[in-house]
Design a protein around this motif. Structure first.
Motif, short mmCIF file in Angstrom:
data_model
loop_
_atom_site.label_atom_id
_atom_site.label_comp_id
_atom_site.label_asym_id
_atom_site.label_seq_id
_atom_site.Cartn_x
_atom_site.Cartn_y
_atom_site.Cartn_z
N PRO A 28 0.81 -1.23 0.00
CA PRO A 28 0.00 0.00 0.00
C PRO A 28 0.84 1.28 0.00
O PRO A 28 0.47 2.26 -0.64
CB PRO A 28 -0.83 -0.12 1.28
N ARG A 29 1.94 1.26 0.70
CA ARG A 29 2.81 2.45 0.75
C ARG A 29 3.37 2.78 -0.63
O ARG A 29 3.42 3.94 -1.03
CB ARG A 29 3.93 2.21 1.74
N VAL A 30 3.79 1.76 -1.36
CA VAL A 30 4.33 1.95 -2.71
C VAL A 30 3.24 2.50 -3.63
O VAL A 30 3.48 3.41 -4.42
CB VAL A 30 4.90 0.63 -3.26
N ILE A 31 2.04 1.96 -3.49
CA ILE A 31 0.92 2.43 -4.32
C ILE A 31 0.64 3.90 -4.05
O ILE A 31 0.48 4.69 -5.00
CB ILE A 31 -0.34 1.58 -4.04
N GLN A 32 0.61 4.29 -2.80
CA GLN A 32 0.36 5.70 -2.46
C GLN A 32 1.45 6.62 -2.98
O GLN A 32 1.17 7.72 -3.46
CB GLN A 32 0.19 5.86 -0.94
N GLU A 33 2.70 6.17 -2.91
CA GLU A 33 3.81 6.98 -3.43
C GLU A 33 3.69 7.17 -4.94
O GLU A 33 3.89 8.27 -5.45
CB GLU A 33 5.14 6.33 -3.07
N LEU A 35 0.96 6.93 -6.79
CA LEU A 35 -0.20 7.76 -7.11
C LEU A 35 0.08 9.24 -6.81
O LEU A 35 -0.39 10.12 -7.55
CB LEU A 35 -1.43 7.28 -6.37
N ALA A 36 0.84 9.52 -5.77
CA ALA A 36 1.22 10.91 -5.47
C ALA A 36 2.10 11.45 -6.58
O ALA A 36 1.95 12.62 -7.00
CB ALA A 36 1.93 10.99 -4.12
N GLN A 37 3.02 10.63 -7.08
CA GLN A 37 3.86 11.05 -8.20
C GLN A 37 3.01 11.29 -9.45
O GLN A 37 3.26 12.24 -10.19
CB GLN A 37 4.92 10.00 -8.48
N ALA A 38 2.03 10.42 -9.66
CA ALA A 38 1.14 10.59 -10.81
C ALA A 38 0.37 11.90 -10.72
O ALA A 38 0.22 12.61 -11.72
CB ALA A 38 0.18 9.41 -10.92
N LEU A 39 -0.12 12.22 -9.54
CA LEU A 39 -0.85 13.48 -9.36
C LEU A 39 0.04 14.68 -9.66
O LEU A 39 -0.37 15.60 -10.38
CB LEU A 39 -1.42 13.59 -7.95
#
Length: 80
Positions: A28-33, A35-39
């Protein structure tokens, strides 16, 4: 207007990449990172496109800007 378009694109990217990340069983932490980069990436792409459209150098509709940003983001973030 740029924020509205950017967040709309981000929501679409989040749906698509979320499916991919879940299938690959990322933490989950990798996914959030990611997605933050994508934003961040989407915000920059949409803001630049909007600035060009406002200056009159390139005539593009909001739909074209959103579609282009979505395609760019999916290309960049689905490969990495």
């Amino acid at each position: 207007m740029a924020y509205t378009v950017a967040f709309d694109v981000y929501n679409r990217v989040q749906l698509e990449l979320g499916r991919v990340f879940e299938k690959l069983k990322y933490a989950p932490r990798v996914i959030q990172e990611r997605l933050a980069q994508a934003l961040d990436y989407i915000m920059v792409v949409v803001n630049r496109s909007m600035e060009k459209a406002r200056s009159g150098s390139v005539q593009r509709s909001m739909r074209e800007i959103a579609s282009s940003a979505l395609q760019d983001a999916l290309t960049v973030f689905s490969e990495s």
